[in-house]
Every structure is written in C-alpha cells, then in structure tokens.
Motif scaffolding. Structure first.
Motif, PDB file in Angstrom:
ATOM      1  N   TRP A  12      12.403  51.855   6.286  1.00 23.85           N
ATOM      2  CA  TRP A  12      11.452  51.221   5.378  1.00 23.85           C
ATOM      3  C   TRP A  12      10.814  52.290   4.522  1.00 23.85           C
ATOM      4  O   TRP A  12      10.510  53.381   4.998  1.00 23.85           O
ATOM      5  CB  TRP A  12      10.363  50.482   6.157  1.00 23.85           C
ATOM      6  CG  TRP A  12      10.845  49.244   6.828  1.00 23.85           C
ATOM      7  CD1 TRP A  12      11.078  49.076   8.157  1.00 23.85           C
ATOM      8  CD2 TRP A  12      11.150  47.991   6.217  1.00 23.85           C
ATOM      9  NE1 TRP A  12      11.519  47.800   8.417  1.00 23.85           N
ATOM     10  CE2 TRP A  12      11.565  47.111   7.238  1.00 23.85           C
ATOM     11  CE3 TRP A  12      11.111  47.527   4.904  1.00 23.85           C
ATOM     12  CZ2 TRP A  12      11.935  45.797   6.984  1.00 23.85           C
ATOM     13  CZ3 TRP A  12      11.486  46.222   4.654  1.00 23.85           C
ATOM     14  CH2 TRP A  12      11.890  45.364   5.686  1.00 23.85           C
ATOM     15  N   GLU A  13      10.591  51.986   3.247  1.00 24.11           N
ATOM     16  CA  GLU A  13       9.909  52.883   2.317  1.00 24.11           C
ATOM     17  C   GLU A  13       8.835  52.091   1.590  1.00 24.11           C
ATOM     18  O   GLU A  13       9.021  50.908   1.310  1.00 24.11           O
ATOM     19  CB  GLU A  13      10.885  53.437   1.273  1.00 24.11           C
ATOM     20  CG  GLU A  13      11.989  54.282   1.853  1.00 24.11           C
ATOM     21  CD  GLU A  13      12.965  54.768   0.781  1.00 24.11           C
ATOM     22  OE1 GLU A  13      12.685  54.594  -0.427  1.00 24.11           O
ATOM     23  OE2 GLU A  13      14.005  55.304   1.161  1.00 24.11           O
ATOM     24  N   PRO A  14       7.700  52.724   1.246  1.00 22.09           N
ATOM     25  CA  PRO A  14       6.664  52.003   0.494  1.00 22.09           C
ATOM     26  C   PRO A  14       7.118  51.733  -0.933  1.00 22.09           C
ATOM     27  O   PRO A  14       7.861  52.510  -1.527  1.00 22.09           O
ATOM     28  CB  PRO A  14       5.467  52.955   0.521  1.00 22.09           C
ATOM     29  CG  PRO A  14       6.043  54.296   0.807  1.00 22.09           C
ATOM     30  CD  PRO A  14       7.321  54.089   1.567  1.00 22.09           C
ATOM     31  N   TRP A  15       6.661  50.606  -1.474  1.00 18.68           N
ATOM     32  CA  TRP A  15       6.915  50.302  -2.872  1.00 18.68           C
ATOM     33  C   TRP A  15       6.248  51.342  -3.752  1.00 18.68           C
ATOM     34  O   TRP A  15       5.246  51.955  -3.368  1.00 18.68           O
ATOM     35  CB  TRP A  15       6.342  48.942  -3.235  1.00 18.68           C
ATOM     36  CG  TRP A  15       7.131  47.764  -2.768  1.00 18.68           C
ATOM     37  CD1 TRP A  15       8.285  47.765  -2.053  1.00 18.68           C
ATOM     38  CD2 TRP A  15       6.801  46.407  -2.993  1.00 18.68           C
ATOM     39  NE1 TRP A  15       8.701  46.502  -1.814  1.00 18.68           N
ATOM     40  CE2 TRP A  15       7.802  45.635  -2.382  1.00 18.68           C
ATOM     41  CE3 TRP A  15       5.768  45.768  -3.644  1.00 18.68           C
ATOM     42  CZ2 TRP A  15       7.797  44.246  -2.415  1.00 18.68           C
ATOM     43  CZ3 TRP A  15       5.754  44.383  -3.676  1.00 18.68           C
ATOM     44  CH2 TRP A  15       6.765  43.639  -3.069  1.00 18.68           C
ATOM     45  N   LYS A  16       6.763  51.480  -4.943  1.00 18.88           N
ATOM     46  CA  LYS A  16       6.189  52.390  -5.934  1.00 18.88           C
ATOM     47  C   LYS A  16       4.713  52.070  -6.186  1.00 18.88           C
ATOM     48  O   LYS A  16       3.894  52.969  -6.342  1.00 18.88           O
ATOM     49  CB  LYS A  16       7.005  52.277  -7.222  1.00 18.88           C
ATOM     50  CG  LYS A  16       6.562  53.162  -8.349  1.00 18.88           C
ATOM     51  CD  LYS A  16       7.481  52.949  -9.556  1.00 18.88           C
ATOM     52  CE  LYS A  16       6.929  53.582 -10.801  1.00 18.88           C
ATOM     53  NZ  LYS A  16       7.779  53.319 -11.957  1.00 18.88           N
ATOM     54  N   ASN A  17       4.345  50.761  -6.179  1.00 16.09           N
ATOM     55  CA  ASN A  17       2.960  50.370  -6.433  1.00 16.09           C
ATOM     56  C   ASN A  17       2.120  50.285  -5.146  1.00 16.09           C
ATOM     57  O   ASN A  17       0.957  49.915  -5.191  1.00 16.09           O
ATOM     58  CB  ASN A  17       2.885  49.054  -7.203  1.00 16.09           C
ATOM     59  CG  ASN A  17       3.376  47.860  -6.398  1.00 16.09           C
ATOM     60  OD1 ASN A  17       3.618  47.940  -5.193  1.00 16.09           O
ATOM     61  ND2 ASN A  17       3.533  46.738  -7.074  1.00 16.09           N
ATOM     62  N   GLY A  18       2.720  50.591  -3.998  1.00 15.63           N
ATOM     63  CA  GLY A  18       1.997  50.603  -2.734  1.00 15.63           C
ATOM     64  C   GLY A  18       1.688  49.236  -2.147  1.00 15.63           C
ATOM     65  O   GLY A  18       1.014  49.140  -1.122  1.00 15.63           O
ATOM     66  N   THR A  22      10.148  48.300   1.374  1.00 16.60           N
ATOM     67  CA  THR A  22      11.535  47.972   1.064  1.00 16.60           C
ATOM     68  C   THR A  22      12.463  48.838   1.901  1.00 16.60           C
ATOM     69  O   THR A  22      12.085  49.927   2.329  1.00 16.60           O
ATOM     70  CB  THR A  22      11.821  48.162  -0.445  1.00 16.60           C
ATOM     71  OG1 THR A  22      13.067  47.566  -0.757  1.00 16.60           O
ATOM     72  CG2 THR A  22      11.820  49.616  -0.842  1.00 16.60           C
ATOM     73  N   ARG A  23      13.651  48.340   2.141  1.00 18.10           N
ATOM     74  CA  ARG A  23      14.710  49.107   2.798  1.00 18.10           C
ATOM     75  C   ARG A  23      15.778  49.386   1.756  1.00 18.10           C
ATOM     76  O   ARG A  23      16.341  48.452   1.182  1.00 18.10           O
ATOM     77  CB  ARG A  23      15.359  48.318   3.933  1.00 18.10           C
ATOM     78  CG  ARG A  23      14.553  48.271   5.176  1.00 18.10           C
ATOM     79  CD  ARG A  23      15.326  47.567   6.274  1.00 18.10           C
ATOM     80  NE  ARG A  23      14.662  47.824   7.538  1.00 18.10           N
ATOM     81  CZ  ARG A  23      14.909  47.183   8.650  1.00 18.10           C
ATOM     82  NH1 ARG A  23      15.821  46.234   8.676  1.00 18.10           N
ATOM     83  NH2 ARG A  23      14.261  47.479   9.742  1.00 18.10           N
ATOM     84  N   VAL A  24      16.075  50.650   1.507  1.00 21.05           N
ATOM     85  CA  VAL A  24      17.161  50.995   0.597  1.00 21.05           C
ATOM     86  C   VAL A  24      18.462  50.830   1.377  1.00 21.05           C
ATOM     87  O   VAL A  24      18.650  51.439   2.430  1.00 21.05           O
ATOM     88  CB  VAL A  24      17.009  52.426   0.043  1.00 21.05           C
ATOM     89  CG1 VAL A  24      18.208  52.793  -0.809  1.00 21.05           C
ATOM     90  CG2 VAL A  24      15.725  52.547  -0.761  1.00 21.05           C
ATOM     91  N   LEU A  25      19.350  49.970   0.859  1.00 18.86           N
ATOM     92  CA  LEU A  25      20.599  49.659   1.540  1.00 18.86           C
ATOM     93  C   LEU A  25      21.771  50.475   1.031  1.00 18.86           C
ATOM     94  O   LEU A  25      22.660  50.838   1.806  1.00 18.86           O
ATOM     95  CB  LEU A  25      20.925  48.171   1.383  1.00 18.86           C
ATOM     96  CG  LEU A  25      19.855  47.170   1.828  1.00 18.86           C
ATOM     97  CD1 LEU A  25      20.343  45.750   1.608  1.00 18.86           C
ATOM     98  CD2 LEU A  25      19.461  47.402   3.274  1.00 18.86           C
ATOM     99  N   ALA A  26      21.808  50.739  -0.260  1.00 17.50           N
ATOM    100  CA  ALA A  26      22.960  51.422  -0.847  1.00 17.50           C
ATOM    101  C   ALA A  26      22.582  51.936  -2.222  1.00 17.50           C
ATOM    102  O   ALA A  26      21.589  51.522  -2.804  1.00 17.50           O
ATOM    103  CB  ALA A  26      24.149  50.455  -0.955  1.00 17.50           C
TER     104      ALA A  26
END
Length: 188
Positions: A12-18, A22-26
């Motif tokens: 999981w990574e935080p959204w740009k706006n916090g 989100t999980r980056v899949l590819a």
C-alpha cells in the motif's frame, strides 16, 4: 514475460493528496496500474500531463464530479464500466453507498494504453495486465507454453512486455476482468 501475482504481495502507498491508499500492481516509466480503496468522498489528485482511466472493481459505485461544470460527471455504477480523462482535470469522487475499490491506469503523453472489460473467452493482443473482478481465469500464452490461473480478489496477471494470450473464464458466475492493453497503429 507474464506472471501471476498475489494482491497481498503489492504494498500500500499513500495517495499523492494524502486522502487514501493505493496498491501499485504493474507498470514502468511510461504507465502505471494501481488498485485504490476509497472509503470517503474526496478530491482526486491532479496528475498533470497524464491520461487516467478508471474502472469500478467492488462496491456500490462512485461518481467523478469535475470542478469545471462544463464537464459532465462520470458515473461508475457497476463493475465493468470504465472512463478515461485528463490527469489535469480537478475531480471530486462521490461515493454512492459505502466504500469502493477502483482500478486506475495512468500513462503519459505520446503513450497509448487502454483499460477494457473482458467478459468471455478470447484471444487478446498487446495485453500488459489482467485483473479479475469476478471468477477465475485461465491464461495461455500463444504459442501455448504454460497455462496460468488468476482469480478475483486474490491474484492478477502482469507482463513486462505486451503479450498475445488466450483468456478463458472458469465456470461459475458471470465472468469479468479488466485488461490493460498497449494500443498500436491508431487502434482502440
């Protein structure tokens, strides 16, 4: 080369706006595919110079309301509905009835990708990723080397280069998956 990947192996990574995760899949330097969980209505991040495509995975729906009233809202009211829009567009995501999961594809200027629903057995060309929404899918390379399997909620397929693959849904409920494709020769 294609590989089946488990969602839990993607961080999981935080959204740009916090305002979410989100999980980056590819993806690579030219495109990115991620899975976002949206738990509250909130603004979407601006990604200048990028094209975004979004599709509903789970939940009762989401409306993307542009701040510029010259643009109509985009309503994701069921899985299988996709929309493309400019990453420059200021949007507010309004939940219909509780949290949702959405698939988000982003790519830069001069690139051409597309997010499309797949509902039946088919041979596809230019596939970079396959994310099941309902049911399991058997995937065979062309020419047939080895068959893989991915299933809704647990795993997905990603490729380092565009592939030609045979996709076959397994028996059960109405099959649905999202495919991410590279578009060539003005197709799409």
């Amino acid at each position: 080369m294609s590989q089946a990947v488990f969602f839990e192996d993607c961080n999981w990574e935080p959204w740009k706006n916090g305002q979410g995760l989100t999980r980056v899949l590819a993806g690579d330097a030219t495109w990115r595919l991620s899975l976002a969980e949206i738990r509250t209505s909130s603004s979407f991040s601006i990604f200048e110079g990028l094209t975004r495509e979004i599709g509903l995975m789970l939940g009762h729906g989401l409306s993307l309301q542009p701040q510029d009233q010259a643009f109509a809202p985009m309503v994701l009211d069921r899985a299988g509905v996709c929309f493309a829009f400019s990453g420059n567009l200021a949007l507010t995501g309004m939940l219909h009835d509780g949290p949702v999961q959405v698939l988000n594809l982003m790519y830069g200027a001069g690139q051409r990708h597309m997010l499309r629903p797949i509902t039946q057995a088919c041979r596809v060309h230019g596939l970079l990723a396959l994310v099941p929404v309902r049911g399991g899918w058997r995937i065979g390379a062309v020419p047939l080397e080895e068959e893989m399997r991915v299933a809704a909620g647990t795993s997905f397929l990603r490729s380092s280069t565009p592939q030609t693959l045979d996709l076959v849904p397994e028996e059960g409920e109405a099959p649905l998956a999202y495919g991410v494709f590279v578009v060539t020769n003005g197709a799409g």
